[in-house]
Write a protein that holds these residues in place. Structure first.
Motif, PDB file in Angstrom:
ATOM      1  N   ASP A   1      30.528   8.223  56.389  1.00 50.61           N
ATOM      2  CA  ASP A   1      29.394   8.651  57.121  1.00 50.61           C
ATOM      3  C   ASP A   1      28.525   7.903  58.259  1.00 50.61           C
ATOM      4  N   ASN A   2      27.181   8.230  58.001  1.00 53.35           N
ATOM      5  CA  ASN A   2      27.129   7.925  60.222  1.00 53.35           C
ATOM      6  C   ASN A   2      26.770   6.653  60.446  1.00 53.35           C
ATOM      7  N   GLN A   3      26.815   5.645  58.916  1.00 51.72           N
ATOM      8  CA  GLN A   3      26.608   4.413  59.336  1.00 51.72           C
ATOM      9  C   GLN A   3      28.055   3.932  59.740  1.00 51.72           C
ATOM     10  N   THR A   4      29.155   3.891  59.242  1.00 51.70           N
ATOM     11  CA  THR A   4      30.569   4.210  59.595  1.00 51.70           C
ATOM     12  C   THR A   4      30.937   4.607  61.072  1.00 51.70           C
ATOM     13  N   LEU A   5      30.639   5.791  61.017  1.00 52.52           N
ATOM     14  CA  LEU A   5      31.207   6.370  62.339  1.00 52.52           C
ATOM     15  C   LEU A   5      30.793   5.833  63.023  1.00 52.52           C
ATOM     16  N   HIS A   6      29.325   4.796  63.281  1.00 53.77           N
ATOM     17  CA  HIS A   6      28.513   4.442  64.655  1.00 53.77           C
ATOM     18  C   HIS A   6      29.290   2.900  64.694  1.00 53.77           C
ATOM     19  N   ALA A   7      29.451   2.616  63.524  1.00 56.64           N
ATOM     20  CA  ALA A   7      30.323   0.902  63.571  1.00 56.64           C
ATOM     21  C   ALA A   7      31.824   1.752  63.923  1.00 56.64           C
ATOM     22  N   LEU A   8      32.970   2.709  63.736  1.00 53.79           N
ATOM     23  CA  LEU A   8      34.089   3.495  64.153  1.00 53.79           C
ATOM     24  C   LEU A   8      34.003   3.533  66.547  1.00 53.79           C
ATOM     25  N   LEU A   9      32.666   3.889  66.360  1.00 55.87           N
ATOM     26  CA  LEU A   9      32.230   4.390  67.808  1.00 55.87           C
ATOM     27  C   LEU A   9      32.100   3.015  68.775  1.00 55.87           C
ATOM     28  N   SER A  10      31.433   1.826  68.236  1.00 56.58           N
ATOM     29  CA  SER A  10      31.994   1.245  68.733  1.00 56.58           C
ATOM     30  C   SER A  10      32.808   0.381  69.009  1.00 56.58           C
ATOM     31  N   VAL A  11      33.682   0.479  68.746  1.00 58.54           N
ATOM     32  CA  VAL A  11      34.956  -0.578  68.997  1.00 58.54           C
ATOM     33  C   VAL A  11      35.524   0.533  70.496  1.00 58.54           C
ATOM     34  N   PRO A  12      35.423  -1.032  71.506  1.00 63.63           N
ATOM     35  CA  PRO A  12      35.912  -0.861  72.133  1.00 63.63           C
ATOM     36  C   PRO A  12      37.299  -0.192  72.749  1.00 63.63           C
ATOM     37  N   SER A  13      38.304   0.582  71.774  1.00 65.39           N
ATOM     38  CA  SER A  13      39.382   0.245  71.764  1.00 65.39           C
ATOM     39  C   SER A  13      39.359   1.517  71.096  1.00 65.39           C
ATOM     40  N   VAL A  14      38.634   2.582  70.374  1.00 60.47           N
ATOM     41  CA  VAL A  14      38.364   3.958  70.000  1.00 60.47           C
ATOM     42  C   VAL A  14      37.574   5.034  71.789  1.00 60.47           C
ATOM     43  N   ILE A  15      38.120   5.599  71.636  1.00 66.76           N
ATOM     44  CA  ILE A  15      38.542   7.090  73.259  1.00 66.76           C
ATOM     45  C   ILE A  15      37.803   8.238  72.405  1.00 66.76           C
ATOM     46  N   GLY A  16      37.245   8.310  71.134  1.00 64.14           N
ATOM     47  CA  GLY A  16      36.815   8.941  70.833  1.00 64.14           C
ATOM     48  C   GLY A  16      37.117   9.483  69.666  1.00 64.14           C
ATOM     49  N   ILE A  17      36.609  10.770  69.127  1.00 62.88           N
ATOM     50  CA  ILE A  17      36.951  10.567  67.654  1.00 62.88           C
ATOM     51  C   ILE A  17      37.486  12.277  67.413  1.00 62.88           C
ATOM     52  N   LYS A  18      38.224  12.434  66.313  1.00 61.35           N
ATOM     53  CA  LYS A  18      38.974  13.845  66.051  1.00 61.35           C
ATOM     54  C   LYS A  18      38.090  15.106  64.675  1.00 61.35           C
ATOM     55  N   VAL A  19      37.806  15.852  64.775  1.00 60.47           N
ATOM     56  CA  VAL A  19      36.705  16.217  63.467  1.00 60.47           C
ATOM     57  C   VAL A  19      37.669  17.790  63.233  1.00 60.47           C
ATOM     58  N   ALA A  20      37.810  17.598  61.713  1.00 54.88           N
ATOM     59  CA  ALA A  20      38.326  18.487  61.420  1.00 54.88           C
ATOM     60  C   ALA A  20      38.291  18.715  60.097  1.00 54.88           C
ATOM     61  N   THR A  21      36.724  19.215  59.472  1.00 48.55           N
ATOM     62  CA  THR A  21      36.504  19.989  58.764  1.00 48.55           C
ATOM     63  C   THR A  21      36.376  20.706  57.872  1.00 48.55           C
ATOM     64  N   LEU A  22      37.480  21.547  59.194  1.00 49.47           N
ATOM     65  CA  LEU A  22      38.258  23.291  58.612  1.00 49.47           C
ATOM     66  C   LEU A  22      37.049  24.383  58.301  1.00 49.47           C
ATOM     67  N   ASP A  23      35.919  23.662  57.189  1.00 51.45           N
ATOM     68  CA  ASP A  23      34.654  24.976  57.371  1.00 51.45           C
ATOM     69  C   ASP A  23      33.577  24.640  57.269  1.00 51.45           C
ATOM     70  N   SER A  24      33.651  22.938  57.292  1.00 47.38           N
ATOM     71  CA  SER A  24      31.655  22.539  57.586  1.00 47.38           C
ATOM     72  C   SER A  24      31.355  22.567  58.630  1.00 47.38           C
ATOM     73  N   VAL A  25      30.610  23.753  58.765  1.00 43.49           N
ATOM     74  CA  VAL A  25      29.672  23.791  60.324  1.00 43.49           C
ATOM     75  C   VAL A  25      28.601  22.853  60.633  1.00 43.49           C
ATOM     76  N   VAL A  26      28.139  22.390  58.959  1.00 47.16           N
ATOM     77  CA  VAL A  26      27.004  21.314  59.496  1.00 47.16           C
ATOM     78  C   VAL A  26      27.611  20.256  59.567  1.00 47.16           C
ATOM     79  N   THR A  27      28.698  20.228  59.053  1.00 45.86           N
ATOM     80  CA  THR A  27      29.280  18.584  59.527  1.00 45.86           C
ATOM     81  C   THR A  27      28.880  18.202  60.531  1.00 45.86           C
ATOM     82  N   PHE A  28      30.185  19.461  61.374  1.00 45.62           N
ATOM     83  CA  PHE A  28      30.436  19.588  62.391  1.00 45.62           C
ATOM     84  C   PHE A  28      28.955  19.312  63.456  1.00 45.62           C
ATOM     85  N   GLN A  29      28.329  20.009  63.121  1.00 51.03           N
ATOM     86  CA  GLN A  29      26.901  19.355  63.829  1.00 51.03           C
ATOM     87  C   GLN A  29      26.240  18.511  63.889  1.00 51.03           C
TER      88      GLN A  29
END
Length: 297
Positions: free
Chosen positions: A137-165
């Motif tokens: 969820d968004n709260q978890t994503l914010h927490a992960l992206l705040s980890v200094p060693s995390v340089i980015g995120i790969k997003v693979a939804t297969l077919d969910s344009v809405v989730t990617f957006q």
């Protein structure tokens, strides 16, 4: 270190490379031939041990062999290794990997990413649940992206344009982090939504088309971008179809159809069996892409 790595990956293609097998035996000759072929392409790097590379299924020795081949073939490129434990991350570091792709984990994901980051820079991974992913969820994503060693995120939804957006919108709060598309079925569109690199299984074959697609978008050559998007979408429509686990074998078939690896080195010991007409459909998709006459220079 992380900032330099992020800049090296930005606007780059990082193919998630499969491992050629004959039966259940790793086809070393085909793997080395494939790595030499990939070295002639302008990729930012490659991803080994990922889902496409069957990393969780390979033995420790097979993973070591795979990483060694790619490290030797691409000495100046970046290698990302898919990992699910700090021990795998340590093995990746020992083998010369530059970063790790964190297989999704539901239990205490922040501590998990922090542990991986003590070995190498980390790319977080939002993967659709049917493929074993976790719907962070968004709260978890914010927490992960705040980890200094995390340089980015790969997003693979297969077919969910809405989730990617949704995730692309959230990433605007992290201009120092990299949004990496894993969307084989809507690669071009994902770039228009803010992705600035691609780490995809489809990039394992017809690699030159996808490198040029990303460059055409970056350089604002929109006519070429639109045409290449159509070619790549057609290729994805022949390879990323049910059963989805068959895509790994289909990518190996595509490599064989393009003359990269031998015809007999296209086994995926952990994937479903597929009918012969599917192999012909993949061959046809490769032929049609090569016959498109679009300039890739």
């Amino acid at each position: 270190m992380s900032e330099g790595l992020r800049s090296r990956l930005e606007w780059g293609l990082i193919p998630a490379v499969p491992v050629p097998f004959r039966g259940r035996e790793l086809a070393q000759d085909a793997l080395e031939r494939y790595a030499r072929w990939m070295a002639d392409h302008q990729v930012a790097g490659v991803a080994v041990w990922s889902h496409t590379g069957r990393g969780p299924h390979l033995s420790d020795e097979e993973r070591r062999r795979v990483l060694a081949v790619w490290r030797a073939a691409l000495p100046l490129s970046r290698i990302v290794a898919g990992v699910s434990t700090p021990e795998m991350a340590a093995a990746a570091k020992a083998g010369g990997a530059d970063a790790v792709l964190a297989f999704p984990r539901a239990q205490d994901p922040v501590a998990y990413h922090e542990a991986l980051g003590r070995e190498l820079p980390v790319i977080a991974f939002y993967l659709y649940q049917a493929a074993g992913g976790v719907a962070y969820d968004n709260q978890t994503l914010h927490a992960l992206l705040s980890v200094p060693s995390v340089i980015g995120i790969k997003v693979a939804t297969l077919d969910s344009v809405v989730t990617f957006q949704r995730i692309a919108g959230l990433m605007r709060d992290y201009p120092d982090k990299l949004l990496i598309t894993g969307e084989d079925r809507f690669l071009g569109y994902s770039l228009t939504m803010g992705a600035r690199a691609a780490l995809i299984g489809m990039g394992a074959a017809l690699t030159d088309f996808q490198v040029t697609l990303i460059e055409s978008f970056r350089s604002n050559n929109l006519a070429k971008f639109v045409r290449l998007s159509g070619i790549c979408d057609a290729f994805a429509a022949a390879t990323f179809v049910p059963p989805l686990e068959g895509y790994i074998r289909r990518m190996l078939w595509a490599l064989a159809a393009d003359g990269v690896i031998p015809d007999d080195a296209c086994d995926d010991p952990w994937g479903p069996s597929l009918p012969p007409d599917e192999r012909e459909a993949v061959r046809r998709a490769v032929r049609e892409a090569r016959a498109s006459r679009i300039s890739l220079s």
